[in-house]
Design an enzyme around this catalytic site. Structure first.
Site, PDB file in Angstrom:
ATOM      1  N   THR A   1      22.845  39.871  44.363  1.00 45.33           N
ATOM      2  CA  THR A   1      22.144  38.607  44.633  1.00 45.33           C
ATOM      3  C   THR A   1      22.688  38.056  45.962  1.00 45.33           C
ATOM      4  O   THR A   1      23.365  37.041  45.983  1.00 45.33           O
ATOM      5  CB  THR A   1      22.374  37.585  43.497  1.00 45.33           C
ATOM      6  OG1 THR A   1      23.802  37.446  43.280  1.00 45.33           O
ATOM      7  CG2 THR A   1      21.733  38.014  42.206  1.00 45.33           C
TER       8      THR A   1
ATOM      9  N   LYS B   1      29.684  29.900  36.216  1.00 39.43           N
ATOM     10  CA  LYS B   1      30.018  30.984  37.147  1.00 39.43           C
ATOM     11  C   LYS B   1      30.060  30.472  38.600  1.00 39.43           C
ATOM     12  O   LYS B   1      31.007  30.715  39.344  1.00 39.43           O
ATOM     13  CB  LYS B   1      29.010  32.121  36.998  1.00 39.43           C
ATOM     14  CG  LYS B   1      29.138  33.219  38.016  1.00 39.43           C
ATOM     15  CD  LYS B   1      30.433  33.998  37.882  1.00 39.43           C
ATOM     16  CE  LYS B   1      30.658  34.834  39.115  1.00 39.43           C
ATOM     17  NZ  LYS B   1      31.726  35.774  39.036  1.00 39.43           N
TER      18      LYS B   1
ATOM     19  N   CYS C   1      31.369  37.755  47.294  1.00 39.93           N
ATOM     20  CA  CYS C   1      31.038  36.696  46.330  1.00 39.93           C
ATOM     21  C   CYS C   1      31.228  35.278  46.858  1.00 39.93           C
ATOM     22  O   CYS C   1      30.282  34.492  46.869  1.00 39.93           O
ATOM     23  CB  CYS C   1      31.868  36.871  45.070  1.00 39.93           C
ATOM     24  SG  CYS C   1      31.351  38.306  44.141  1.00 39.93           S
TER      25      CYS C   1
ATOM     26  N   ARG D   1      37.708  40.541  39.499  1.00 41.04           N
ATOM     27  CA  ARG D   1      38.039  40.616  40.926  1.00 41.04           C
ATOM     28  C   ARG D   1      38.093  42.069  41.337  1.00 41.04           C
ATOM     29  O   ARG D   1      38.615  42.897  40.586  1.00 41.04           O
ATOM     30  CB  ARG D   1      39.435  40.011  41.189  1.00 41.04           C
ATOM     31  CG  ARG D   1      39.554  38.541  40.984  1.00 41.04           C
ATOM     32  CD  ARG D   1      41.006  38.160  40.805  1.00 41.04           C
ATOM     33  NE  ARG D   1      41.583  38.846  39.641  1.00 41.04           N
ATOM     34  CZ  ARG D   1      42.881  38.862  39.330  1.00 41.04           C
ATOM     35  NH1 ARG D   1      43.748  38.246  40.090  1.00 41.04           N
ATOM     36  NH2 ARG D   1      43.321  39.496  38.257  1.00 41.04           N
TER      37      ARG D   1
HETATM   38  C1  UDX Z   1      36.079  36.761  43.303  1.00 41.93           C
HETATM   39  C2  UDX Z   1      36.495  35.969  42.045  1.00 41.93           C
HETATM   40  O1  UDX Z   1      37.924  35.899  41.990  1.00 41.93           O
HETATM   41  C3  UDX Z   1      35.944  36.651  40.794  1.00 41.93           C
HETATM   42  O2  UDX Z   1      36.247  35.872  39.651  1.00 41.93           O
HETATM   43  C4  UDX Z   1      34.431  36.800  40.934  1.00 41.93           C
HETATM   44  O3  UDX Z   1      33.900  37.481  39.821  1.00 41.93           O
HETATM   45  C5  UDX Z   1      34.087  37.538  42.201  1.00 41.93           C
HETATM   46  O4  UDX Z   1      34.665  36.883  43.348  1.00 41.93           O
HETATM   47  P1  UDX Z   1      36.901  38.955  44.557  1.00 41.93           P
HETATM   48  O5  UDX Z   1      36.014  38.474  45.669  1.00 41.93           O
HETATM   49  O6  UDX Z   1      36.790  40.360  44.113  1.00 41.93           O
HETATM   50  O7  UDX Z   1      36.698  38.040  43.259  1.00 41.93           O
HETATM   51  O8  UDX Z   1      38.433  38.776  45.025  1.00 41.93           O
HETATM   52  P2  UDX Z   1      39.517  37.590  44.963  1.00 41.93           P
HETATM   53  O9  UDX Z   1      40.772  38.138  44.445  1.00 41.93           O
HETATM   54  O10 UDX Z   1      38.990  36.389  44.290  1.00 41.93           O
HETATM   55  O11 UDX Z   1      39.734  37.267  46.531  1.00 41.93           O
HETATM   56  C6  UDX Z   1      38.686  36.743  47.331  1.00 41.93           C
HETATM   57  C7  UDX Z   1      39.178  36.496  48.744  1.00 41.93           C
HETATM   58  O12 UDX Z   1      40.070  35.387  48.793  1.00 41.93           O
HETATM   59  C8  UDX Z   1      39.935  37.663  49.386  1.00 41.93           C
HETATM   60  O13 UDX Z   1      39.517  37.801  50.723  1.00 41.93           O
HETATM   61  C9  UDX Z   1      41.383  37.243  49.321  1.00 41.93           C
HETATM   62  O14 UDX Z   1      42.150  37.821  50.351  1.00 41.93           O
HETATM   63  C10 UDX Z   1      41.256  35.737  49.484  1.00 41.93           C
HETATM   64  N1  UDX Z   1      42.359  34.955  48.881  1.00 41.93           N
HETATM   65  C11 UDX Z   1      42.570  35.003  47.542  1.00 41.93           C
HETATM   66  C12 UDX Z   1      43.134  34.136  49.688  1.00 41.93           C
HETATM   67  O15 UDX Z   1      42.930  34.064  50.905  1.00 41.93           O
HETATM   68  N2  UDX Z   1      44.116  33.391  49.110  1.00 41.93           N
HETATM   69  C13 UDX Z   1      44.366  33.408  47.770  1.00 41.93           C
HETATM   70  O16 UDX Z   1      45.280  32.689  47.325  1.00 41.93           O
HETATM   71  C14 UDX Z   1      43.568  34.240  46.957  1.00 41.93           C
END
Ligand code: UDX
Length: 442
Positions: A86, A204, A260, A153
């Site tokens: 999406t 969500k 996402c 994630r």
């Molecule tokens: C995210 C949500 O966590 C998850 O619940 C949803 O289903 C999909 O989107 P994801 O995108 O796979 O998951 O990774 P995530 O671990 O959440 O990290 C997202 C981004 O944020 C990454 O680029 C990461 O480097 C960044 N991040 C994460 C930070 O910059 N600081 C943090 O403290 C945590």
């Protein structure tokens, strides 16, 4: 239970494999025949720790199969999951064309009760639109639409699926609720929140928007720390120990990438706009996140004085660690700018370099290398763009000996500043008082 799963991207594939692992019988459909062939042969189409073994063992146990035929996925499945993409449209709204395409594809094949479940993130009231579309397409069988959002994630998707913090079931009838509760009978050891479809859709989007807000919030604190000489890590710990705040998602740095957060923020802002609610907070979250790249490049610029004809070793291009995914990764905005500035790049990522190479093939200005040490060779600076754990255990004496000038610009605040200085590096990170320290020691 028999499940039909539409879409075998990150969410669809992990959902298919993990439901099979829980003992359900899963047929996963994808329109890409290459993907279906590879997955049927037990070969992963994405890098995701722990997924390979489960894919193979569930194929062997004949609980899992892949097909390009929608009818096969639908056949005798009581519950059908929509796991297609999406993405964002140019106006920020979610592009639901893949969802609509699946609904249009399955409608003529429906010959009995089906529970259609949204797993991908969709705007509030999408279930209503799916239901209406099904009726418009002349389906007479009793079909229902429910929502069971996925919170996994990338990089820890299998663990997140099998050990969730909570399960959210959005269903508007006893029958739909009963089916989804039966599906999640396994003891997950977490709360199951049963609510309406609309609430599940909103939960969500709200979860992703809130997590993104936490990241941008701490990144603003990092900016403040740079000006007043504070240390953002200490502050994150100082506030995170308060249970009401929590320690997670307070890691300052280059900000969030991935498929996402960015798209869900935009879509959520649009949903609010259309409802007459000005969610300016989330617009600011996005703006702060976008500005991280400038902040990091400014540090590199200052450290190297003139970028032209310099060599920079890049450590990590994935949007986060433990994934080969580069969608919306900060590296995609940084690499073209460095190339334009006349910098020669030596790029290393444990998993994602291949994907970047399809966008930026190797040439005389850009080389893909096999290790962080190779990225350091002859470099005037190292630029850390992804928080891969293996970077923590590098032999920094060796790294330093390979570099032309010992400069590290760390976009993920991975290393401890004092340790880097002991190794003789000029070290820059985000919001950790480096500038002040430099002044104090310089
Ligand atoms: C995210 C949500 O966590 C998850 O619940 C949803 O289903 C999909 O989107 P994801 O995108 O796979 O998951 O990774 P995530 O671990 O959440 O990290 C997202 C981004 O944020 C990454 O680029 C990461 O480097 C960044 N991040 C994460 C930070 O910059 N600081 C943090 O403290 C945590």
């Amino acid at each position: 239970m028999r499940l039909g799963i539409f879409g075998t991207g990150y969410v669809g594939l992990v959902t298919s494999v993990c439901f099979a692992e829980l003992g359900h019988s899963v047929v996963a459909m994808d329109k890409d025949s290459d993907v279906v062939t590879r997955l049927s042969d037990g070969a992963l189409t994405i890098y995701e720790p722990g997924l390979q073994e489960l894919l193979r063992s569930n194929l062997r146990a004949e609980r899992l199969s892949f097909t390009t035929d929608a009818g096969e996925a639908l056949d005798s499945a009581e519950v059908v999951f929509l796991c297609v993409g999406t993405p964002s449209r140019s106006d920020g709204r979610a592009d639901l064309s893949q969802v609509e395409q699946v609904v249009r594809g399955i409608a003529p094949l429906v010959d009995g009760y089906k529970l259609i479940v949204e797993k991908s993130t969709v705007p509030v009231n999408t279930a209503y639109c799916i239901d209406r579309a099904i009726r418009q397409l002349g389906v007479e069988a009793e079909c229902e639409v429910a929502s069971n959002p996925e919170f996994l994630r990338e990089g820890s998707a299998v663990h997140d699926f099998l050990h969730p913090d909570r399960i959210v079931i959005g269903a508007d009838s006893e029958r739909a609720r009963g089916l989804l509760l039966e599906l999640y009978q396994h003891d997950f050891g977490c709360p199951i929140l049963v609510t309406s479809v609309k609430m599940a859709e909103l939960i969500k989007h709200t979860a992703n928007a809130f997590l993104a807000t936490k990241i941008s919030f701490i990144n603003m604190v990092a900016d403040l720390c740079e000006k007043v000489g504070g240390d953002v890590d200490t502050i994150a710990r100082g506030i995170g120990l308060d249970h009401r705040i929590g320690t997670h998602f307070l890691r300052a740095g280059l900000g969030f990438g991935g498929s996402c957060f960015g798209k869900d923020l935009k879509a959520f802002v649009r949903i609010a706009d259309e409802a007459g609610v000005d969610f300016a907070l989330l617009r600011e979250v996005e703006k702060i996140n976008t500005s991280r790249v400038d902040a990091l490049l400014k540090k590199l610029d200052q450290a190297l004085w003139v970028l032209r004809d310099k060599t920079v070793g890049v450590l990590g291009v994935a949007f986060k660690d433990n994934t080969d995914d580069i969608r919306e990764a900060p590296s995609l905005r940084i690499i073209p700018r460095l190339l334009e500035s006349g910098v020669t790049l030596r790029i290393y990522d444990p998993q994602a370099a291949g994907k970047l190479a399809t966008l930026y093939p190797a040439d005389e200005q850009l080389t893909y290398v096999e290790s962080a040490y190779e990225a350091s060779r002859g470099a005037h600076a190292l630029l850390v763009l992804t928080e891969w754990e293996e970077f923590q255990s590098l032999d920094f004496a060796c790294v330093r000996s390979l570099m032309r000038t010992p400069v590290i610009v760390d976009g993920r605040n991975l290393f401890e500043a004092g340790r880097m200085r002991k190794h003789g590096f000029e070290y820059y990170s985000l919001g950790r008082g480096d500038a002040i320290l430099e002044r104090a020691t310089g």
